[in-house]
Design a protein around this motif. Structure first.
Motif, mmCIF file in Angstrom:
data_model
loop_
_atom_site.group_PDB
_atom_site.id
_atom_site.type_symbol
_atom_site.label_atom_id
_atom_site.label_comp_id
_atom_site.label_asym_id
_atom_site.label_seq_id
_atom_site.Cartn_x
_atom_site.Cartn_y
_atom_site.Cartn_z
ATOM 1 N N ASP A 11 0.896 -1.124 -0.153
ATOM 2 C CA ASP A 11 -0.011 -0.155 0.023
ATOM 3 C C ASP A 11 0.886 1.191 0.049
ATOM 4 O O ASP A 11 1.436 1.429 1.152
ATOM 5 C CB ASP A 11 -0.812 -0.140 1.377
ATOM 6 N N GLU A 13 1.784 4.855 0.308
ATOM 7 C CA GLU A 13 1.315 5.792 1.016
ATOM 8 C C GLU A 13 2.302 6.236 1.724
ATOM 9 O O GLU A 13 3.441 5.530 2.310
ATOM 10 C CB GLU A 13 0.117 5.531 1.804
ATOM 11 N N HIS A 81 -5.513 2.598 -4.387
ATOM 12 C CA HIS A 81 -5.594 2.685 -2.821
ATOM 13 C C HIS A 81 -6.473 3.995 -2.445
ATOM 14 O O HIS A 81 -6.268 4.392 -1.292
ATOM 15 C CB HIS A 81 -4.235 2.863 -2.146
ATOM 16 N N HIS A 85 -6.267 8.848 1.120
ATOM 17 C CA HIS A 85 -6.208 8.027 2.049
ATOM 18 C C HIS A 85 -7.394 8.089 3.306
ATOM 19 O O HIS A 85 -7.358 7.992 4.449
ATOM 20 C CB HIS A 85 -4.897 8.003 3.045
ATOM 21 N N PRO A 122 -8.440 2.325 2.006
ATOM 22 C CA PRO A 122 -7.710 2.781 3.167
ATOM 23 C C PRO A 122 -8.153 1.932 4.181
ATOM 24 O O PRO A 122 -9.314 2.134 4.510
ATOM 25 C CB PRO A 122 -7.701 4.418 3.074
ATOM 26 N N SER A 123 -7.454 1.746 5.239
ATOM 27 C CA SER A 123 -7.398 1.184 6.549
ATOM 28 C C SER A 123 -8.623 0.044 6.468
ATOM 29 O O SER A 123 -9.614 -0.062 7.314
ATOM 30 C CB SER A 123 -8.130 2.273 7.567
ATOM 31 N N HIS A 231 3.745 -1.849 4.060
ATOM 32 C CA HIS A 231 3.756 -0.168 3.762
ATOM 33 C C HIS A 231 5.245 0.284 3.254
ATOM 34 O O HIS A 231 6.153 -0.343 4.086
ATOM 35 C CB HIS A 231 3.032 0.789 4.784
HETATM 36 ZN ZN LIG Z 1 -3.341 2.691 3.706
#
Ligand SMILES: [Zn+2]
Length: 288
Positions: A11, A13, A81, A85, A122-123, A231
């Motif tokens: 992911d 970010e 993604h 976010h 996201p999440s 990540h």
């Molecule tokens: Zn993320």
């Protein structure tokens, strides 16, 4: 002994995109770790002759177009993604559609026409309260999703969702609908009776003893294809440290130093292929 394929995913970010970083700290400093962390991931993939899926944020594509180009040139899958976010809990159908349109524009500005068919919220914020997102994803041309986390943890999760690849029903995304238009490829979660233990990467890779992680993951892989996630900030452990509450700090920072070595070990153990290719090989997506 049968062993199913493995798909590693990243992911892409920055550290300040994490839900666990307090807003005030997020605004204070914008030192980026995404180039360094992603560069390290790409080097490891090259060294182990592996290919993977990269779920990028639109914001990262805008700020780091050369990174997107390198990921694509090295044969990895480009997936979405989202834009900035924001979890689905803070969006609605119109907002998500606009974000995905903008994401596609940003990618095509760098790469020209380019197939993007995979999405990760996201999440892991796709749950029963945000099931409307399934329709938006289908309308925006997505063929698969990897956002339904089949265990309950602090921030997210659908504890009764299937742990293997399935097609979420529109009226209950934890139910398999053979006619469902979108394929779900959940990240790896081990099961023991009613218990579910995520062995999906991220926090779980950092916090669990590596021998236990590998044992459980190996058991999962004997049953079904596995998907893992990490990540860039976890692959550049020398990155800045932020002050936050003790619990969130533990979730964010525990076990960071060991991640690059664990990632390399896992890549050598399980040859990674992009999620899209694994799904095609499983007959879940039309082969390209
Ligand atoms: Zn993320």
């Amino acid at each position: 002994m049968a062993a199913h394929p493995a798909a590693f995913s990243f992911d892409i970010e920055d550290w300040f995109h994490s839900e666990f970083v307090p807003g005030a700290v997020r605004r204070e400093s914008k030192e980026s770790v995404v180039e360094r962390g992603t560069g390290r991931i790409l080097d490891l993939l090259r060294a182990t002759r592996s290919r993977a899926t990269f779920f990028l944020l639109g914001d990262v594509v805008r700020e780091h177009p050369a990174l997107l180009r390198r990921i694509a040139e090295e044969g990895h899958e480009i997936a979405s993604h989202g834009l900035d976010h924001q979890p689905l809990w803070r969006l609605d159908a119109g907002g998500l559609a606009r974000q995905l349109e903008e994401f596609r524009r940003l990618v095509e500005r760098v790469l020209g026409q380019f197939p993007v068919i995979g999405y990760r919220a996201p999440s892991f914020s796709l749950d029963r309260s945000t099931a409307w997102a399934l329709d938006v994803l289908r309308d925006q041309g997505y063929a698969y999703d990897s956002s339904i986390f089949p265990a309950r943890v602090k921030l997210y999760g659908v504890p009764d969702a299937p742990v293997g690849i399935y097609r979420p029903a529109r009226d209950d995304l934890a139910r398999h609908d053979p006619n469902g238009t979108l394929v779900e490829f959940p990240v790896a979660v081990g099961t023991a009776g009613p218990l579910r233990l995520p062995v999906a990467g991220g926090f779980y890779l950092r916090a669990l003893p590596f021998s236990i992680f590998r044992l459980v993951l190996g058991r999962v892989r004997r049953r079904r294809p596995i998907a893992l996630y990490l990540h860039p900030r976890e692959c550049a452990p020398e990155a800045v440290r932020l002050s936050m509450g003790a619990g969130d700090s533990f979730i964010t920072y525990t076990g960071l130093a060991g991640v690059p070595a664990k990632l390399e070990a896992l890549l050598r153990l399980y040859r990674s292929r992009p999620m899209r290719e694994v799904l095609a090989a499983e007959g879940q997506l039309p082969a390209r």
